[in-house]
Design a protein around this motif. Sequence first.
Motif, PDB file in Angstrom:
ATOM      1  N   ALA A 134     -10.958  37.568 -13.183  1.00  0.00           N
ATOM      2  CA  ALA A 134     -11.792  36.423 -12.822  1.00  0.00           C
ATOM      3  C   ALA A 134     -12.803  36.806 -11.750  1.00  0.00           C
ATOM      4  CB  ALA A 134     -10.921  35.269 -12.341  1.00  0.00           C
ATOM      5  N   THR A 180      -9.131  30.376 -10.906  1.00  0.00           N
ATOM      6  CA  THR A 180      -9.979  29.547 -11.761  1.00  0.00           C
ATOM      7  C   THR A 180     -11.070  28.869 -10.943  1.00  0.00           C
ATOM      8  OG1 THR A 180      -8.175  29.144 -13.311  1.00  0.00           O
ATOM      9  CG2 THR A 180     -10.015  27.595 -13.349  1.00  0.00           C
ATOM     10  N   TRP A 230     -15.759  39.267 -18.717  1.00  0.00           N
ATOM     11  CA  TRP A 230     -14.642  39.271 -17.775  1.00  0.00           C
ATOM     12  C   TRP A 230     -13.888  37.947 -17.802  1.00  0.00           C
ATOM     13  CZ3 TRP A 230     -13.838  43.821 -17.775  1.00  0.00           C
ATOM     14  CH2 TRP A 230     -14.732  44.803 -17.404  1.00  0.00           C
ATOM     15  N   SER A 231     -14.602  36.838 -18.039  1.00  0.00           N
ATOM     16  CA  SER A 231     -13.917  35.556 -18.146  1.00  0.00           C
ATOM     17  C   SER A 231     -12.994  35.545 -19.353  1.00  0.00           C
ATOM     18  CB  SER A 231     -14.937  34.419 -18.249  1.00  0.00           C
ATOM     19  OG  SER A 231     -15.698  34.318 -17.063  1.00  0.00           O
ATOM     20  N   ARG A 232     -13.472  36.097 -20.452  1.00  0.00           N
ATOM     21  CA  ARG A 232     -12.618  36.195 -21.634  1.00  0.00           C
ATOM     22  C   ARG A 232     -11.453  37.145 -21.387  1.00  0.00           C
ATOM     23  NH1 ARG A 232     -17.252  36.615 -26.351  1.00  0.00           N
ATOM     24  NH2 ARG A 232     -17.588  34.373 -26.624  1.00  0.00           N
ATOM     25  N   GLY A 258     -14.707  32.158 -12.014  1.00  0.00           N
ATOM     26  CA  GLY A 258     -14.570  33.356 -12.821  1.00  0.00           C
ATOM     27  C   GLY A 258     -13.782  33.153 -14.088  1.00  0.00           C
ATOM     28  N   ALA A 259     -13.374  31.941 -14.409  1.00  0.00           N
ATOM     29  CA  ALA A 259     -12.570  31.725 -15.607  1.00  0.00           C
ATOM     30  C   ALA A 259     -13.071  30.487 -16.347  1.00  0.00           C
ATOM     31  CB  ALA A 259     -11.099  31.557 -15.233  1.00  0.00           C
ATOM     32  N   GLY A 260     -14.351  30.505 -16.671  1.00  0.00           N
ATOM     33  CA  GLY A 260     -14.929  29.376 -17.382  1.00  0.00           C
ATOM     34  C   GLY A 260     -14.460  29.318 -18.818  1.00  0.00           C
ATOM     35  N   ARG A 262      -8.668  35.374 -19.667  1.00  0.00           N
ATOM     36  CA  ARG A 262      -7.888  34.554 -20.585  1.00  0.00           C
ATOM     37  C   ARG A 262      -7.064  35.428 -21.525  1.00  0.00           C
ATOM     38  NH1 ARG A 262     -11.407  30.102 -23.313  1.00  0.00           N
ATOM     39  NH2 ARG A 262      -9.313  29.572 -24.031  1.00  0.00           N
ATOM     40  N   ALA A 304     -15.743  38.577 -13.110  1.00  0.00           N
ATOM     41  CA  ALA A 304     -16.737  37.651 -13.658  1.00  0.00           C
ATOM     42  C   ALA A 304     -17.626  37.090 -12.552  1.00  0.00           C
ATOM     43  CB  ALA A 304     -16.032  36.525 -14.402  1.00  0.00           C
TER      44      ALA A 304
END
Length: 587
Positions: free
Chosen positions: A281, A339, A299-301, A343-345, A304, A284
């Motif tokens: 995260a 989150t 990086w967000s993907r 960084g974790a959209g 996840r 990102a």
Amino acid sequence: MMPVAPEAPISVYVPCRNGASTLRACLEALLSQTYPVAEIIVVDDGSSDTTASIVVAVGGSVRAVSHPVHLGLPQARNTALAQVRHELVASVDADVVPEPQWLECMVRAMSTRATALVAGRLVASDRSRIADRWRMAHLMQDAGDLPQSNPRHLSGSNTLVRRGAIQAIGGYPDDEDGLVTPRIGRRLASMGYMCRYEPHARAWHLRQDTLLSVLRTWWGWLRPPAERAGSFASGEGLVSRRADVLGRFRRAMVADMGSGQADLAYISLLGAVAFVAADFAYGAVRARAAGDPDAAVQWSRAARAWSDAVRRACEDCRPMGPSVRSNLHRDMLAIDWWTGTGGAGDFGTDVHQDDHVVAVARASTDLGVWLDSLPRAWWTHLEAGRVMVAADEGWETGSHGLEVPLSGPVVQEWWPETWKRVRQMLPSLVPDLIAIVASGREGRGAGEALFVAVTREEHPYEARRDWSERLDRSVGVRCRLDVIPSDALGWLPANTRTVSLHHDAVCVWGDASVVRVIPAWSPASIPEFEAFGLLAGAERALDMGDAEKGRRLAVEALLVARRAFDPGGPASSEDLTRLWPTFGMAL
């Protein structure tokens, strides 16, 4: 450089952000010092609580300097150095209460010629919560009973410095936090200065942690050096960083389990998976700040994808107990601090559509391999540890996984019925089966049930996993099923599991000659990396001034390296003495 003159004037500052709950106790302790304090400055780093009103209420020699917004601890320290009136500058954090003789002891240590920085001892005042005990064990804030010169790490929570020396090295670096790090020590040493640790200058830490706060704090401490090393600049850097994180937390778990604290070990296990998610995260965040939206999406993907990998790894890890299996992923989400960093959209649900993400999330040190590498004997204790942590944090303590026995002795009555069901089921389930081998002889304690299906051909992972799950459901005992092609049987690696197979395996169906093909590795053939965690624990114990624990861990590391006992399970001093008679003498 001249020593400190008697009754030299000293300025004290307190960096504070939303520390109103402990600030008054801190200031009252500073005003009660046996050594006179010339001035006290509270650096209000963008607080939103009643910090300012507390400073006004205390009054006297206490004044406030405020940042309009939160700038961080290093900037608060540099602001204080620019505002104080005297050359000798002491500091304590807002949640630290020094004892009355604290400053007097610090000044006495500073009188040593060429000393530019002295750090006092920080003692935790609250040890009731598990998170607080984990902080004491792993954040290395209490450096022990012994004075030290130029130690590797020092807590920055209570220090005395020469302002000119700190300003000469450029002040406090803006990417440092929490600790007086080796970089500051090296800069001071390059100018002829030295740092000291004075254990008689005691201060009490009023901090009370939760699992979220303590892990987030440690992640924040470890991030700046990783960032300087370029770990967040590329996929390769983050993969390397992940391997370092998993190795660091494995060593922490070794220390926790070695001290009999399974609750701390579960926090270390949880920290391993949480840190990697936070790293992705943050990658990102950096990419977005650098104007690279494509990398930010990747990086967000990846963050996840890692979350999904944790869930799948828990399903696949055969020795893992039902409570940990059901809750590790859920607990990781419960302490999610990353989150909110942006960084974790939400970039779609199909995190596997990007090959780059899959490579980053699962390459190098695979999480499933890392979990499988943990000693099987730990998982029973981690079950109990998770229950204690959940109760302490107010989480759900139950499990929703497969409710079957996990480990402990496989009692004699289980073996005949278990072997009978395995003999009935596997031949019709596994094609081109040559033999079924059980690890552990009938009537002997053997942990979870372990079976090896020897086949003529190699089979895909999905099929092997399906057979293992169906075997679990049919037998009713937690089983571990390995499927090995016959041409690979004689080339099994030198590890404790192969040694166990060679000595304990029995063929329960098919061609019994396959047992004789298992290589006869001796304990001395096994790689010695298992001993490194114990050595790290010994070094940490010595740094803390606990010589007895350090000697014991060092001896145990030697025994593991010599393969005098299996590091996967606890060994009593009597067992060790029997296996190596000089063990008692070494202690």
